[in-house]
Each structure stands twice: as structure tokens, then as C-alpha cells.
Write an enzyme that holds these catalytic residues in place. Sequence first.
Site, PDB file in Angstrom:
ATOM      1  N   PRO A 228       0.828  -1.205   0.000  1.00 50.82           N
ATOM      2  CA  PRO A 228       0.000   0.000   0.000  1.00 50.82           C
ATOM      3  C   PRO A 228       0.861   1.253   0.000  1.00 50.82           C
ATOM      4  O   PRO A 228       1.838   1.339   0.740  1.00 50.82           O
ATOM      5  CB  PRO A 228      -0.800  -0.125   1.302  1.00 50.82           C
ATOM      6  CG  PRO A 228       0.029  -1.014   2.180  1.00 50.82           C
ATOM      7  CD  PRO A 228       0.723  -1.959   1.262  1.00 50.82           C
ATOM      8  N   MET A 229       0.488   2.206  -0.850  1.00 46.23           N
ATOM      9  CA  MET A 229       1.245   3.453  -0.953  1.00 46.23           C
ATOM     10  C   MET A 229       0.295   4.618  -1.170  1.00 46.23           C
ATOM     11  O   MET A 229      -0.505   4.600  -2.104  1.00 46.23           O
ATOM     12  CB  MET A 229       2.246   3.388  -2.110  1.00 46.23           C
ATOM     13  CG  MET A 229       3.386   2.420  -1.885  1.00 46.23           C
ATOM     14  SD  MET A 229       4.413   2.246  -3.365  1.00 46.23           S
ATOM     15  CE  MET A 229       3.326   1.253  -4.409  1.00 46.23           C
ATOM     16  N   THR A 230       0.391   5.629  -0.328  1.00 43.95           N
ATOM     17  CA  THR A 230      -0.433   6.823  -0.466  1.00 43.95           C
ATOM     18  C   THR A 230      -0.069   7.562  -1.744  1.00 43.95           C
ATOM     19  O   THR A 230       1.092   7.840  -1.997  1.00 43.95           O
ATOM     20  CB  THR A 230      -0.222   7.748   0.745  1.00 43.95           C
ATOM     21  OG1 THR A 230      -0.616   7.053   1.926  1.00 43.95           O
ATOM     22  CG2 THR A 230      -1.040   9.023   0.611  1.00 43.95           C
TER      23      THR A 230
ATOM     24  N   GLN B 167      -6.605  -1.447   1.832  1.00 42.64           N
ATOM     25  CA  GLN B 167      -6.011  -1.202   3.142  1.00 42.64           C
ATOM     26  C   GLN B 167      -6.879  -0.200   3.896  1.00 42.64           C
ATOM     27  O   GLN B 167      -7.104   0.918   3.427  1.00 42.64           O
ATOM     28  CB  GLN B 167      -4.589  -0.660   3.050  1.00 42.64           C
ATOM     29  CG  GLN B 167      -3.942  -0.643   4.448  1.00 42.64           C
ATOM     30  CD  GLN B 167      -2.654   0.129   4.516  1.00 42.64           C
ATOM     31  OE1 GLN B 167      -2.641   1.337   4.282  1.00 42.64           O
ATOM     32  NE2 GLN B 167      -1.573  -0.533   4.847  1.00 42.64           N
TER      33      GLN B 167
ATOM     34  N   HIS C  55      -4.515  -1.416   8.617  1.00 41.52           N
ATOM     35  CA  HIS C  55      -3.227  -0.735   8.747  1.00 41.52           C
ATOM     36  C   HIS C  55      -2.915  -0.608  10.235  1.00 41.52           C
ATOM     37  O   HIS C  55      -3.365   0.315  10.910  1.00 41.52           O
ATOM     38  CB  HIS C  55      -3.288   0.639   8.091  1.00 41.52           C
ATOM     39  CG  HIS C  55      -1.942   1.237   7.809  1.00 41.52           C
ATOM     40  ND1 HIS C  55      -0.766   0.735   8.348  1.00 41.52           N
ATOM     41  CD2 HIS C  55      -1.574   2.304   7.040  1.00 41.52           C
ATOM     42  CE1 HIS C  55       0.248   1.462   7.919  1.00 41.52           C
ATOM     43  NE2 HIS C  55      -0.212   2.418   7.125  1.00 41.52           N
TER      44      HIS C  55
ATOM     45  N   TYR D  80      -0.113   5.030  12.808  1.00 42.18           N
ATOM     46  CA  TYR D  80      -1.519   5.381  12.705  1.00 42.18           C
ATOM     47  C   TYR D  80      -2.288   4.748  13.873  1.00 42.18           C
ATOM     48  O   TYR D  80      -1.678   4.276  14.825  1.00 42.18           O
ATOM     49  CB  TYR D  80      -2.049   5.008  11.319  1.00 42.18           C
ATOM     50  CG  TYR D  80      -1.313   5.784  10.242  1.00 42.18           C
ATOM     51  CD1 TYR D  80      -1.493   7.164  10.105  1.00 42.18           C
ATOM     52  CD2 TYR D  80      -0.392   5.162   9.403  1.00 42.18           C
ATOM     53  CE1 TYR D  80      -0.787   7.889   9.154  1.00 42.18           C
ATOM     54  CE2 TYR D  80       0.327   5.878   8.450  1.00 42.18           C
ATOM     55  CZ  TYR D  80       0.118   7.250   8.334  1.00 42.18           C
ATOM     56  OH  TYR D  80       0.830   7.971   7.406  1.00 42.18           O
TER      57      TYR D  80
ATOM     58  N   ARG E 185       7.866   1.215  -3.554  1.00 40.21           N
ATOM     59  CA  ARG E 185       8.189   2.241  -4.546  1.00 40.21           C
ATOM     60  C   ARG E 185       8.507   1.694  -5.923  1.00 40.21           C
ATOM     61  O   ARG E 185       8.220   2.350  -6.940  1.00 40.21           O
ATOM     62  CB  ARG E 185       9.353   3.093  -4.033  1.00 40.21           C
ATOM     63  CG  ARG E 185       8.954   4.055  -2.930  1.00 40.21           C
ATOM     64  CD  ARG E 185      10.159   4.580  -2.172  1.00 40.21           C
ATOM     65  NE  ARG E 185      10.754   3.567  -1.314  1.00 40.21           N
ATOM     66  CZ  ARG E 185      11.864   3.747  -0.606  1.00 40.21           C
ATOM     67  NH1 ARG E 185      12.511   4.902  -0.678  1.00 40.21           N
ATOM     68  NH2 ARG E 185      12.328   2.790   0.181  1.00 40.21           N
TER      69      ARG E 185
END
Length: 357
Positions: free
Chosen positions: A23-25, A98, A172, A177, A313
Site C-alpha cells: 500500500p502506498m499513499t 487497506q 493498517h 496510525y 516504490r
Amino acid sequence: MTTLFSSYPLGGLTLPNRVVMAPMTRVRAAAGGLATLSMAAYYAQRATAGLIVSEGVQPSAVGQSNPGTPGLYTDEQVAAWRPVTSAVHTNGGRIFAQIMHGGRVSHPDTTGMRPVGPSAVAATGDVFTPSGPQPAPTPRALDTAEVPEHARSYAHAARRAVEAGFDGVELHGANGYLISQFLSSNANLRTDRYGGPVANRIRFAVEAAAATVDAVGGARTGIRLSPGGEFWGVRESEVSELYAALLAELAPLGLAYVHLEATADEDVLLTLRRAWPGTLVVNPVVPMGPKQTGRDDADHWLALGADLISFGRAFISNPDLVERLRAGLPIAPVDEATYYQGGDAGYLTYPAHPYAA
């Protein structure tokens, strides 16, 4: 012989390889936390991954951390996600959502509400807001009676995710978080049943996972953890004891997987591998650290007992990452300036490798 390209059974799914898109924002959602057609194209381009885990999706309005992130708590958000999951499935992929509650890592300028957390302790550093970075505000400490509602918010979002066509969800529980804040010994200063000793600090995570399993089933539920990580200023005492106790409580729930980040020493992670009886996903490098996960890292952790390997990435700039890894082709570099800028540049514009006919 097990390799990165061997198939793997995960719940009711058969993954064609052991490569997981982490997962990547990317902050490309539309107003109202709606997924977009560009997001559908982005995830569909990467559908050769054994499993895609989406960017963090807020389970409630107060759970939103960053501007431009998607949600899963309204009918409109569910409808907006359906073209995304359909596009991934049409391209032969599998995708989990996620579920990410930001807790104290948020700002009133983003949500219109004061952030909440286990205690009135601000995160370290600046948080993103619509007008730019601002110091993290002091959150409102949740009353004991409110805590279960926020644990159940993961389950409510999971039901919405299944309605939207996701194959499952990942809670998550990492990177500072809300779940991570409850696990922490400096963000969580509570003296009730959710704070203090290890057995209390793991309670919120277990309740969130149990509620989600009740909602959508264990085969559709994973959780991501960052043992010993210090994101947003969280710190954890008794790391080995904390996570061993957490995994012991999670094991009877029959989760699809636990997703560990390499935020602790390898011997700690190996101890957790031995403690976890189910599927283990390993992210072999610290997220946003100086090194990206490569083929050697993946092979190393598969040899140590990981079942699946997540890449972050490298998937941004290599939509065909699985084939590049398989063929030993160069991994294209990523333009960090486009991580969060919005728009399709640096999002849909990375090409696949020019394979010979």
C-alpha cells in the site's frame, strides 16, 4: 522449489506469484474521498502482482489522515471504487483494500474535526493539510466507551470494501496510525483496559481484527504491522513481547495474513515468523527509507520462511514489475516529486519495459 514466481493459495484466492504490491499513499482521490478512473487505470496497470494492497482508505471522516485520500464509508465511495476493482479483475488481478484510520496523524483543516487518539499526545512532525504541512495538533483522547466504535469502524469499512468488489482488506496496524498508536508506549498513556501493560495495549488491535473477521471472514482479512517502528514519533516498549502477544491473540482468528515491515532486527522478525502459524508477508526494507526492495531481498526472506514479499516504490515506476523481476530487467527509477502532486503525471505515465517480440 519455491521462488518469487511460484503460485500461492491465499484464502479463496490463488496468487500466480508471491509478489505483493504494498500500500502506498498517492493522494489522487476526488472530493468526497471518491476513487477515480485514473485510479482504476493505475491499479489495473499493476494487476500482474500476485496481490495488490490499495493505498490507505479511511473508514470514517475523522479517520482521514491526508487530503486527497479515498474513503469507504459512504454509498458514493463504494460506487466509485467498483470501476477500480473491476478493472483489476478484468486484467486478471486481485486487490485488497487497506483500511487506515489516521488517529492523531490528521488535522482539523483536512477533516473539519479534531483528531482523536488513545491519549492527548501530539504526533511528531508536520502533517499534510490542504494548505500545506502544519504541525501535528494534539488529539482528543478517546473515552473508554468510544474506543470500541473506532475498532468497529475497520469492520464497517471492510463490509463496504467487499460491496465495492475488493477481494479482502488489510488493517493498517503500522507506521504510527491509530492501531499503532494504541500499541505504542508513548502515544498511549491510558490507564484503562486499553493502556499500560502489553495485554492492554494490544486490545484495540485485536478488537479491530476480530470485528473485521466477524464482518467479512478471516480469509478476507490481513493486518500490517511495523514492530519497533518509530513513525510519527511512536515508540514501543517490550517490542518482542508486545508482538508475540499480539500474534498469539490474532492466530485463532484465522487471518489471511500478517504483513510485517522490516522495522526491527532480523532476529526479532524471525522470532515472529516462528510465532505466526499462518501466511506471512514481509516488506524487507523500512518504508520510505533509503533502500528499495529488490530481488535479492525477496529471495533472502523467502529462504527465511516468508510466504509473500511486498514491494512498494518499485511498483510506482514499474507497472510491469513482476516481469522485470522475472527477467532480471532494470528497475526504472521513481520521480519522488510526483508522489503526492496529483494528476496523471508520475502516476499513469511510467511505461512498461519494451519487451522484444
